[in-house]
Design a protein around this motif. Structure first.
Motif, PDB file in Angstrom:
ATOM      1  N   LEU A 189       0.871  -1.249  -0.113  1.00  0.00           N
ATOM      2  CA  LEU A 189      -0.055  -0.139   0.046  1.00  0.00           C
ATOM      3  C   LEU A 189       0.775   1.261  -0.086  1.00  0.00           C
ATOM      4  N   LEU A 190       0.147   2.368  -0.421  1.00  0.00           N
ATOM      5  CA  LEU A 190       0.854   3.910  -0.481  1.00  0.00           C
ATOM      6  C   LEU A 190       0.134   4.349   0.587  1.00  0.00           C
ATOM      7  N   GLU A 191       0.528   4.494   1.787  1.00  0.00           N
ATOM      8  CA  GLU A 191      -0.357   5.242   2.723  1.00  0.00           C
ATOM      9  C   GLU A 191      -0.014   6.570   3.065  1.00  0.00           C
ATOM     10  N   GLU A 192      -0.654   7.569   3.311  1.00  0.00           N
ATOM     11  CA  GLU A 192      -0.426   9.160   3.390  1.00  0.00           C
ATOM     12  C   GLU A 192       0.290   9.454   4.577  1.00  0.00           C
ATOM     13  N   ASP A 248       3.399  13.541   0.732  1.00  0.00           N
ATOM     14  CA  ASP A 248       4.350  12.284   0.954  1.00  0.00           C
ATOM     15  C   ASP A 248       3.504  10.960   1.331  1.00  0.00           C
ATOM     16  N   ARG A 249       3.964  10.018   0.765  1.00  0.00           N
ATOM     17  CA  ARG A 249       3.285   8.739   1.204  1.00  0.00           C
ATOM     18  C   ARG A 249       4.677   7.718   1.484  1.00  0.00           C
ATOM     19  N   LEU A 250       4.015   6.615   2.346  1.00  0.00           N
ATOM     20  CA  LEU A 250       5.034   5.699   2.621  1.00  0.00           C
ATOM     21  C   LEU A 250       4.525   4.215   1.916  1.00  0.00           C
ATOM     22  N   VAL A 251       5.502   3.468   1.428  1.00  0.00           N
ATOM     23  CA  VAL A 251       5.405   2.384   0.978  1.00  0.00           C
ATOM     24  C   VAL A 251       5.139   1.215   1.910  1.00  0.00           C
ATOM     25  N   VAL A 252       4.267   0.695   2.323  1.00  0.00           N
ATOM     26  CA  VAL A 252       3.864  -0.207   3.515  1.00  0.00           C
ATOM     27  C   VAL A 252       3.538  -1.707   3.040  1.00  0.00           C
ATOM     28  N   PHE A 253       4.168  -2.773   3.518  1.00  0.00           N
ATOM     29  CA  PHE A 253       3.493  -3.998   3.332  1.00  0.00           C
ATOM     30  C   PHE A 253       2.482  -4.039   4.704  1.00  0.00           C
ATOM     31  N   LYS A 254       1.380  -4.443   4.473  1.00  0.00           N
ATOM     32  CA  LYS A 254       0.438  -4.558   5.541  1.00  0.00           C
ATOM     33  C   LYS A 254      -0.529  -5.740   5.466  1.00  0.00           C
ATOM     34  N   ARG A 255      -0.787  -6.579   6.662  1.00  0.00           N
ATOM     35  CA  ARG A 255      -1.809  -7.462   6.664  1.00  0.00           C
ATOM     36  C   ARG A 255      -2.993  -7.036   6.841  1.00  0.00           C
TER      37      ARG A 255
END
Length: 257
Positions: A189-192, A248-255
């Motif tokens: 995901l790309l999280e804000e 800006d956004r964060l590249v996140v691995f998320k369950r």
């Protein structure tokens, strides 16, 4: 996807706000439309079904007032009537890219459409011709097509799996559709940045990883930053600092459960 199926997803699953008829472009006569939330700058979504390999149908759809000219297109080689070979998918992608190139030229587009697609064979990306505009004065607005090389991704996954067998299970969760959802399926995901309270702060990446992991109760890890000013920053060092701004956004691995 049929219009009724798409409408059911937008209305019942995503629960998006319907777009007022007055805000629809005139060429979407009677079509369904939805508006995204303010965090997406109130983007409108319109759904229209045509055969993208039909030149006349595509020309009629793209022949709009200049204020409604499109700027991006995602071309998929897959078809709705069943599975087709990689060669046939690439042939379809090349055909549609040529149709778009000719239509943009005929309809005097001021800026060329940015084409994104995926290829199954290496030479497809080399053969594809991006949409162009009429006249040399606008040549600086032309884009090279962006292709996702499916075979290269598959090859890299295979090599990584052979070299590091311990990561096979983790990679399989990302690339294979599982049936056991008890632990939650992972997503990229790309999280804000505001979601994690980072805007206006200069923070080391290692601390950002801890913040994300804590906020998501241990079910997420961030691997990079999508910066408005610097672009995509993957796997920065834990000590690397970044001052976060709106956008800006964060590249996140998320369950997700």
């Amino acid at each position: 996807m049929e219009p009724d199926d798409f409408r059911n997803i937008m209305d019942n699953e995503l629960e998006l706000e319907k777009c007022a008829y007055g805000s629809r472009p005139p060429f979407i006569d009677g079509a369904s439309a939805w508006r995204l939330s303010e965090e997406f700058n109130s983007v409108n979504i319109f759904h229209h079904s045509i055969d993208c390999a039909d030149f006349q149908a595509m020309k009629d759809f793209f022949d709009t007032d200049s204020m409604y000219h499109y700027h991006s297109a995602i071309v998929l080689g897959s078809g709705a009537k069943g599975k087709i070979s990689g060669y046939s998918q690439d042939t379809r992608v090349l055909s549609v890219s040529l149709i778009l190139r000719h239509i943009c030229f005929q309809l005097n587009y001021d800026k060329a459409i940015h084409l994104s697609s995926e290829n199954n064979e290496d030479q497809t990306a080399e053969l594809a011709l991006a949409p162009k505009v009429k006249g040399n004065a606008h040549s600086d607005h032309e884009h090279d097509p962006d292709f996702i090389n499916t075979q290269a991704i598959t090859a890299r996954v295979l090599v990584l799996g052979l070299a590091y067998p311990q990561i096979n299970d983790a990679m399989a969760e990302l690339f294979l559709d599982g049936t056991d959802n008890t632990e939650g399926d992972p997503e990229i995901l790309l999280e804000e940045a505001p979601h994690y309270g980072l805007v206006g702060k200069k923070v080391p990446f290692g601390l950002v990883q801890n913040i994300v992991n804590y906020k998501e109760k241990g079910y997420a890890i961030t691997i990079g930053i999508s910066s408005v000013a610097k672009g995509l920053l993957l796997a920065p060092a834990p000590s690397d600092t970044h001052e976060y701004v709106s956008g800006d956004r964060l590249v996140v691995f998320k369950r997700k459960f």
